[in-house]
Design an enzyme around this catalytic site. Sequence first.
Site, mmCIF file in Angstrom:
data_model
loop_
_atom_site.group_PDB
_atom_site.id
_atom_site.type_symbol
_atom_site.label_atom_id
_atom_site.label_comp_id
_atom_site.label_asym_id
_atom_site.label_seq_id
_atom_site.Cartn_x
_atom_site.Cartn_y
_atom_site.Cartn_z
ATOM 1 C CG HIS A 199 -2.178 -0.852 0.964
ATOM 2 N ND1 HIS A 199 -2.450 -1.987 1.716
ATOM 3 C CD2 HIS A 199 -3.190 -0.760 0.062
ATOM 4 C CE1 HIS A 199 -3.572 -2.550 1.293
ATOM 5 N NE2 HIS A 199 -4.040 -1.828 0.296
ATOM 6 C CG HIS A 299 -5.932 -0.671 -8.602
ATOM 7 N ND1 HIS A 299 -6.883 0.304 -8.380
ATOM 8 C CD2 HIS A 299 -5.678 -1.229 -7.392
ATOM 9 C CE1 HIS A 299 -7.180 0.338 -7.091
ATOM 10 N NE2 HIS A 299 -6.469 -0.581 -6.476
#
Length: 395
Positions: A199, A299
């Site tokens: 992340h 994504h």
Amino acid sequence: MRIREIEPIVLTSKEKGSATWASIMIVTRVITENGEVGYGEAVPTLRVISVYNAIKQVSKAYIGKEVEEVEKNYHEWYKQDFYLARSFESATAVSAIDIASWDIIGKELGAPIHKLLGGKTRDRVPVYANGWYQDCVTPEEFAEKAKDVVKMGYKALKFDPFGPYYDWIDERGLREAEERVKAVREAVGDNVDILIEHHGRFNANSAIMIAKRLEKYNPGFMEEPVHHEDVIGLRKYKASTHLRVALGERLISEKETAFYVEEGLVNILQPDLTNIGGVTVGRSVIKIAEANDVEVAFHNAFGSIQNAVEIQLSAVTQNLYLLENFYDWFPQWKRDLVYNETPVEGGHVKVPYKPGLGVSINEKIIEQLRAEPIPLDVIEEPVWVVKGTWKNYGV
């Protein structure tokens, strides 16, 4: 066909998802003068109100324009908005409108988007699972849920094993992360890919320590190992490990993406069609990656319209690695929003053939769940965290 109307629509429900942002969608509906309707999707994160308003602003540049002229329309807004290459809100707004435009073009021509882009390179798209590890804290909890994912047919799964660590990680954090990764590897065996999500929250020194600790478990990639803007740190990381780097969900322009690819900073590019510039820019960055021997793994975390368009683009991507898949962990209302979405079977999804996005939109769900844009709460567990995992375990 000229564009008559563009409407941002916020959808939300009491049924929550695996992350804070999963409880909401920002749908964009584009209507032409002859009544043809197309749908796109924008990214909410913590910026629901600002994204909603950005779509209204960007719409002013699209109303009255020919919907088929996607390249011209995108560059008209690029010219108008001095900060497009630096504004997430502007980028996701123009992306949503672009996706809806391609949906309309496909419907007009009676063809799915993949046919408009030269035809598919595959009938089925390989996917990896994400969102599956909600409320996992201990290694045992990660392992048990990982087994369930494999039973569902997935051949690859991604997870963030780092708990509440941010920027720096100490020996305890390294030990906990390793124990979680080890447990998952032992649970799924060597024939399932495990993908490690960072992340984008560590400095380079911490990320390098993580890589050295986890490389023995043969991860398929290390996603966003350092802070997004830390290019110097990313170079340092790349020079310190052989593990493959995946990134791209926060890239919002073609030229920014080209820099990372051509500088050798990424092995697996993860463009997000809901903020890179939709299909129009998405098709360009695929080719930039292919020309530089970089694989692509879109994504795909927000909603079912995004999922539909990214299956279409994955079908035409010769250099595809995998497509991210949250679909099995979406709240039910997100799955009910579309008809004809194809389920995961044997680690793949079939490419749908309906015109445009390949799916139909359930208008009743839109009317039932339509809501005013409201700010999401800022809580201790960040919005991007899979719920219930921002914790240490043990002593």
